[in-house]
Design an enzyme around this catalytic site. Sequence first.
Site, PDB file in Angstrom:
ATOM      1  CE  LYS A 261      -3.704  -2.430   2.004  1.00 46.17           C
ATOM      2  NZ  LYS A 261      -4.551  -2.974   3.127  1.00 46.17           N
TER       3      LYS A 261
ATOM      4  CD  GLN B 136      -3.555  -4.815   6.334  1.00 45.86           C
ATOM      5  OE1 GLN B 136      -3.775  -3.733   5.561  1.00 45.86           O
ATOM      6  NE2 GLN B 136      -3.946  -5.945   5.853  1.00 45.86           N
TER       7      GLN B 136
ATOM      8  CG  ASP C  97      -9.892  -0.677   4.281  1.00 45.21           C
ATOM      9  OD1 ASP C  97      -9.796  -1.304   3.456  1.00 45.21           O
ATOM     10  OD2 ASP C  97      -9.210  -0.867   5.443  1.00 45.21           O
TER      11      ASP C  97
END
Length: 285
Positions: free
Chosen positions: A53, A97, A120
Site C-alpha cells: 500500500k 490493517q 476501506d
Amino acid sequence: MSAKLIDGKAISAQIKDELKEKTAALKEKGITVTLAVILVGEDPASQVYVRNKKKACEYIGYNSLSYELPADTSEDKLLELVQELNDRSDVDGILVQMPLPKHIDEKKVINAIDPSKDVDGFHPVNVGALVIGEEGFVSCTPAGVIQLLKRGVPDFDISGKECVIIGRSNIVGKPMSLLMLRENATVTVAHSRTKDLEAVCKRADIIIAAVGKAKVITADHVKEGAVVIDVGINRNVDGKLCGDVDFEAVSQIASAITPVPGGVGPMTIAMLMNNCYEAALRHHR
Ligand code: GUN
C-alpha cells in the site's frame, strides 16, 4: 485453454497510472492526497500488504503516513490514534490493517473511523450508503471485480445477466451482490448452506467465487461461455497460490477467467488508491 485471460495486473497498473496523472493535476491546485496506514503487531502477511500500500502511494504521488504499533497496544490507545487522524485536516484516508490482535474489538475500531476517511469502505455508514445507492466508499475487492469485468471484458454487458456469487462475507460477498445489482445483473448469493451448488452455479452468466477454499468451483459448476472471477487466494499442498476455481478445467469452458495470482489480487490496492483520491476530492470541495 479457450477462455480469455482477464489480466488484473495490467488493469491495476492502468488504474494506478490514471490516478498518477489526476494526482499531478491536483498537486497543481495545491492538494496532496494523504493516506494514514495503521498496523498493529507483526503479522507477516499484514506487513506485506502494508508495504504494498505504501509503495502504491509513492508511485501515484500520495503522501503516506505509517503507524506501526506493537502487538500489545491497548484498544484505547488505538482508538485515540484514530481520533487524532480523524481530526487532522491534512489526512484524507485512514486504513487500519486487519486482522487486529484478539484483545482489540475490530468493530469498535471500524466504527471509530470518520466515514468520510474510511477508504476501506468498512464503516456501517458506507455499507448503508451502498445498500440504498448513495455515494460512499465501496469495499475495495468487490469494487475491483467490477473494474475487471468492465475493462477486462469490455464487450460483455453485465445488465440483465445471471450472476452467481459464492460467499456472503461482509468484505466481499455482500457488497459484491449490491454492486452487481447496481449494474442491473440478476443476482444470486450462494453459500455453505446452499443446496445443489452445481445447479445454482450452472445458471450463471457470471460466476464470482469468494469461498476461501481451493478448487471448489469445478468444470461441473460452469456453463459454456460463462465469465468466471476468482476472488480466492489459497495455498495448495505444495504451498503454491491457487484460487477457489479449478483454473485448468474451467478455463476450457469459460469465455473469460481471472488467474490467481494476477487477477483480483492486484485490483484491491488499485481501488484503495482510487478511494483515497475520491476522499481527497471530497475533503477539498
Ligand atoms: N486485511 C486483509 N484485507 C484487508 C483490507 O482490504 N483492508 C484492511 N484494512 N485490512 C485487510
